[in-house]
Design an enzyme around this catalytic site. Structure first.
Site, PDB file in Angstrom:
ATOM      1  N   CYS A  44       0.335   4.051   2.830  1.00  0.00           N
ATOM      2  CA  CYS A  44       0.810   3.373   3.966  1.00  0.00           C
ATOM      3  C   CYS A  44       2.191   3.602   4.210  1.00  0.00           C
ATOM      4  O   CYS A  44       3.248   3.495   5.683  1.00  0.00           O
ATOM      5  CB  CYS A  44       0.803   1.308   3.823  1.00  0.00           C
ATOM      6  SG  CYS A  44      -1.254   1.311   4.081  1.00  0.00           S
ATOM      7  N   CYS A 100       0.673  -0.871   0.050  1.00  0.00           N
ATOM      8  CA  CYS A 100      -0.174   0.324   0.257  1.00  0.00           C
ATOM      9  C   CYS A 100       0.965   1.325  -0.189  1.00  0.00           C
ATOM     10  O   CYS A 100       1.707   1.056   0.953  1.00  0.00           O
ATOM     11  CB  CYS A 100      -0.810  -0.859   1.333  1.00  0.00           C
ATOM     12  SG  CYS A 100      -1.507   1.923   1.422  1.00  0.00           S
TER      13      CYS A 100
END
Length: 123
Positions: free
Chosen positions: A46, A43
């Site tokens: 993230c 991600c």
């Protein structure tokens, strides 16, 4: 010695156990996509948010718990029936939340150090 406890968990069941083991404590939880063997999450948001959130951890109130939870691989996360989405009502990763309250920061909000600090310092 830090003034808060950090716990790293992987998956929904480990998250629930970490929470129940710390009943009565104030808990902040950060949810991220799984990391690969090089420590990089699938991600991209993230990857961008983690250093921002980590830099604000010293502002956590004394005696609190910070749970770092990897939610699973991308296919699991994308499944709308996963426990994080069904039970915890998460809509995206990264998510930073104050457990048991409606307070949460989702995705790009986690890039903003001032918002992260506000969550850690306001009652």
């Amino acid at each position: 010695m830090s003034k808060y406890e950090e716990v790293a968990v992987h998956g929904y069941e480990e998250f629930c156990k970490a929470v129940s083991d710390r009943k009565g404590k104030e808990i902040f939880a950060y949810f991220s996509g799984d990391k690969d063997e090089h420590g990089k999450s699938w991600c991209p948001d993230c990857v961008k948010a983690e250093p921002v959130v980590r830099a604000e951890l010293p502002h956590l109130p004394e005696g609190t718990v910070f749970i770092y939870c990897q939610v699973g691989d991308r296919p699991y996360w994308k499944d709308s029936n996963n426990d994080f989405k069904k039970t915890l009502k998460l809509t995206g990763v990264p998510t930073l939340l104050r457990y048991g309250t409606p307070q949460k920061l989702v995705e790009e909000e986690c890039f903003k150090a001032d918002l992260v600090r506000m969550m850690f310092t306001e009652d």
